[in-house]
Write a protein that holds these residues in place. Structure first.
Motif, PDB file in Angstrom:
ATOM      1  N   SER A 149       0.847  -1.193   0.000  1.00 47.88           N
ATOM      2  CA  SER A 149       0.000   0.000   0.000  1.00 47.88           C
ATOM      3  C   SER A 149       0.882   1.243   0.000  1.00 47.88           C
ATOM      4  N   ALA A 150       0.312   2.347  -0.442  1.00 48.56           N
ATOM      5  CA  ALA A 150       1.059   3.606  -0.444  1.00 48.56           C
ATOM      6  C   ALA A 150       1.463   3.985   0.983  1.00 48.56           C
ATOM      7  N   GLU A 151       0.599   3.690   1.955  1.00 51.72           N
ATOM      8  CA  GLU A 151       0.909   4.028   3.347  1.00 51.72           C
ATOM      9  C   GLU A 151       2.083   3.205   3.861  1.00 51.72           C
ATOM     10  N   PHE A 152       2.141   1.921   3.485  1.00 52.73           N
ATOM     11  CA  PHE A 152       3.278   1.101   3.905  1.00 52.73           C
ATOM     12  C   PHE A 152       4.568   1.666   3.315  1.00 52.73           C
ATOM     13  N   CYS A 153       4.523   2.017   2.038  1.00 57.75           N
ATOM     14  CA  CYS A 153       5.714   2.572   1.380  1.00 57.75           C
ATOM     15  C   CYS A 153       6.168   3.850   2.076  1.00 57.75           C
ATOM     16  N   LYS A 154       5.204   4.700   2.431  1.00 58.73           N
ATOM     17  CA  LYS A 154       5.523   5.955   3.114  1.00 58.73           C
ATOM     18  C   LYS A 154       6.177   5.684   4.460  1.00 58.73           C
ATOM     19  N   ARG A 155       5.618   4.734   5.194  1.00 56.76           N
ATOM     20  CA  ARG A 155       6.135   4.439   6.525  1.00 56.76           C
ATOM     21  C   ARG A 155       7.496   3.750   6.473  1.00 56.76           C
ATOM     22  N   HIS A 156       7.675   2.831   5.534  1.00 53.13           N
ATOM     23  CA  HIS A 156       8.985   2.193   5.437  1.00 53.13           C
ATOM     24  C   HIS A 156      10.039   3.185   4.954  1.00 53.13           C
ATOM     25  N   ALA A 157       9.633   4.120   4.090  1.00 50.84           N
ATOM     26  CA  ALA A 157      10.562   5.171   3.662  1.00 50.84           C
ATOM     27  C   ALA A 157      11.022   6.002   4.855  1.00 50.84           C
ATOM     28  N   GLU A 158      10.143   6.187   5.836  1.00 50.90           N
ATOM     29  CA  GLU A 158      10.541   6.913   7.037  1.00 50.90           C
ATOM     30  C   GLU A 158      11.564   6.114   7.843  1.00 50.90           C
ATOM     31  N   VAL A 159      11.458   4.795   7.827  1.00 56.06           N
ATOM     32  CA  VAL A 159      12.464   3.965   8.497  1.00 56.06           C
ATOM     33  C   VAL A 159      13.820   4.167   7.813  1.00 56.06           C
ATOM     34  N   VAL A 160      13.813   4.216   6.488  1.00 53.39           N
ATOM     35  CA  VAL A 160      15.050   4.483   5.745  1.00 53.39           C
ATOM     36  C   VAL A 160      15.582   5.869   6.112  1.00 53.39           C
ATOM     37  N   ASN A 161      14.681   6.838   6.276  1.00 50.20           N
ATOM     38  CA  ASN A 161      15.108   8.178   6.694  1.00 50.20           C
ATOM     39  C   ASN A 161      15.773   8.146   8.068  1.00 50.20           C
ATOM     40  N   LEU A 162      15.250   7.304   8.959  1.00 47.21           N
ATOM     41  CA  LEU A 162      15.868   7.178  10.278  1.00 47.21           C
ATOM     42  C   LEU A 162      17.302   6.655  10.153  1.00 47.21           C
ATOM     43  N   LEU A 163      17.512   5.686   9.264  1.00 46.37           N
ATOM     44  CA  LEU A 163      18.866   5.175   9.041  1.00 46.37           C
ATOM     45  C   LEU A 163      19.760   6.264   8.452  1.00 46.37           C
ATOM     46  N   SER A 164      19.219   7.016   7.492  1.00 43.34           N
ATOM     47  CA  SER A 164      19.991   8.099   6.885  1.00 43.34           C
ATOM     48  C   SER A 164      20.398   9.144   7.922  1.00 43.34           C
ATOM     49  N   THR A 209      20.698   8.614  11.117  1.00 46.05           N
ATOM     50  CA  THR A 209      21.666   7.981  12.012  1.00 46.05           C
ATOM     51  C   THR A 209      23.071   8.078  11.434  1.00 46.05           C
ATOM     52  N   ILE A 210      23.195   7.788  10.149  1.00 46.25           N
ATOM     53  CA  ILE A 210      24.511   7.883   9.494  1.00 46.25           C
ATOM     54  C   ILE A 210      25.028   9.315   9.550  1.00 46.25           C
ATOM     55  N   GLN A 211      24.147  10.263   9.277  1.00 43.07           N
ATOM     56  CA  GLN A 211      24.538  11.679   9.316  1.00 43.07           C
ATOM     57  C   GLN A 211      25.021  12.070  10.708  1.00 43.07           C
ATOM     58  N   GLN A 212      24.319  11.607  11.733  1.00 44.44           N
ATOM     59  CA  GLN A 212      24.676  11.975  13.101  1.00 44.44           C
ATOM     60  C   GLN A 212      25.940  11.259  13.569  1.00 44.44           C
ATOM     61  N   LEU A 213      26.206  10.073  13.036  1.00 41.09           N
ATOM     62  CA  LEU A 213      27.467   9.399  13.365  1.00 41.09           C
ATOM     63  C   LEU A 213      28.657  10.246  12.920  1.00 41.09           C
ATOM     64  N   HIS A 214      28.509  10.934  11.810  1.00 40.04           N
ATOM     65  CA  HIS A 214      29.593  11.783  11.309  1.00 40.04           C
ATOM     66  C   HIS A 214      29.827  13.008  12.186  1.00 40.04           C
ATOM     67  N   ALA A 215      28.884  13.287  13.101  1.00 42.54           N
ATOM     68  CA  ALA A 215      29.060  14.410  14.020  1.00 42.54           C
ATOM     69  C   ALA A 215      29.761  13.986  15.313  1.00 42.54           C
ATOM     70  N   LEU A 216      30.052  12.698  15.457  1.00 43.32           N
ATOM     71  CA  LEU A 216      30.693  12.195  16.669  1.00 43.32           C
ATOM     72  C   LEU A 216      32.206  12.354  16.599  1.00 43.32           C
ATOM     73  N   PRO A 217      32.877  12.291  17.739  1.00 49.46           N
ATOM     74  CA  PRO A 217      34.350  12.254  17.725  1.00 49.46           C
ATOM     75  C   PRO A 217      34.840  11.100  16.846  1.00 49.46           C
ATOM     76  N   ASP A 218      36.030  11.249  16.298  1.00 48.68           N
ATOM     77  CA  ASP A 218      36.538  10.315  15.287  1.00 48.68           C
ATOM     78  C   ASP A 218      36.465   8.854  15.717  1.00 48.68           C
ATOM     79  N   ARG A 219      36.896   8.541  16.918  1.00 48.54           N
ATOM     80  CA  ARG A 219      36.951   7.133  17.346  1.00 48.54           C
ATOM     81  C   ARG A 219      35.552   6.526  17.418  1.00 48.54           C
TER      82      ARG A 219
END
Length: 255
Positions: A39-54, A56-66
């Protein structure tokens, strides 16, 4: 602290899928996202899960190097859990509990805690909990845009309304997707509104005043949510200056 980061909510979603007791990956996702597969709603919601991963990756780059380097090693595995590119989600031999090992989810939760400790009070880890006013302000803006005759392009107006309605939808689904997604999308909407506000001509001071008051109110709510505290006067003045700067740029281009 409020566990508001994208990584915390990604961890919670994946854990719920794993613990759903369903006999297929797809059944686990459907149960957790509360929408029918394909369904379109499932696609929208799973896309938000992908956004959460994206995020997370962005915020990892804001952490100290180690810390960044340690957790970035797990990103491909987390991506594989969310997407499962080589698996048939409807395979009866793939029960939802097999979607991720506990160790992998534990590393994700650890990353979430480190992100929170480093970014608490920012857009990536907002400290506020009251979202009712943000939803109300966004709805007020939708009504202003739907009724207002300001001299802005219809496509821009439609895009603004879409952005604001998405923020409202995220507020309604905060238990699934969390506060960081709301904060990020609200900030994007504020940026779009700031540019559009600069296009409202000074020849109509009444309309310009309505737009400015509504804009400042939304800035106030968003800043308060990020900080988890009342907004100080300086944040309002900064927002006002931004609108003025954008307006000057637009006037220079038009002239």
């Amino acid at each position: 602290m409020v566990q508001s980061t994208a990584a915390h909510h990604l961890h919670a979603i994946l854990t719920r899928v794993r613990e759903s007791g369903k006999g297929q990956y797809v059944q686990g996702w459907v149960s957790v996202l509360d929408a029918e597969m394909s369904s379109a709603e499932f696609c929208k919601r799973h896309a938000e899960v992908v956004n959460l991963l994206s995020l997370t990756i962005q915020q990892l780059h804001a952490l100290p190097d180690r810390s960044r380097d340690r957790f970035m090693r797990y990103v491909p595995a987390w991506w594989n859990v969310v997407i499962q590119p080589k698996a048939n989600w409807a395979d009866n031999g793939r029960a939802a509990i097999q979607i991720a090992d506990l160790d992998l989810l534990d590393h994700l939760e650890s990353a979430a805690d480190i992100i929170l400790s480093n970014l608490a009070g920012s857009e990536g880890a907002p400290a506020g909990t009251d979202l009712s006013e943000m939803s109300r302000q966004c709805q007020e803006w939708v009504e202003i845009l739907e009724m207002d005759g300001a001299n802005i392009d219809d496509a821009i107006k439609s895009q603004l309304i879409s952005q604001l309605r998405h923020v409202i939808w995220l507020v309604e689904n905060v238990e699934i997707f969390g506060e960081a997604r709301i904060s990020g999308e609200a900030s994007r909407a504020i940026g779009s509104l700031a540019q559009a506000s600069a296009m409202v001509g000074e020849g109509d001071p009444e309309r310009a005043g309505i737009w400015k008051r509504a804009f400042m109110s939304l800035v106030s709510v968003c800043a308060a949510f990020n900080r988890g505290a009342p907004v100080v006067r300086e944040s309002i003045e900064t927002g006002s200056a931004l609108v003025g700067e954008i307006a000057n740029v637009v006037q220079d281009i038009q002239s």
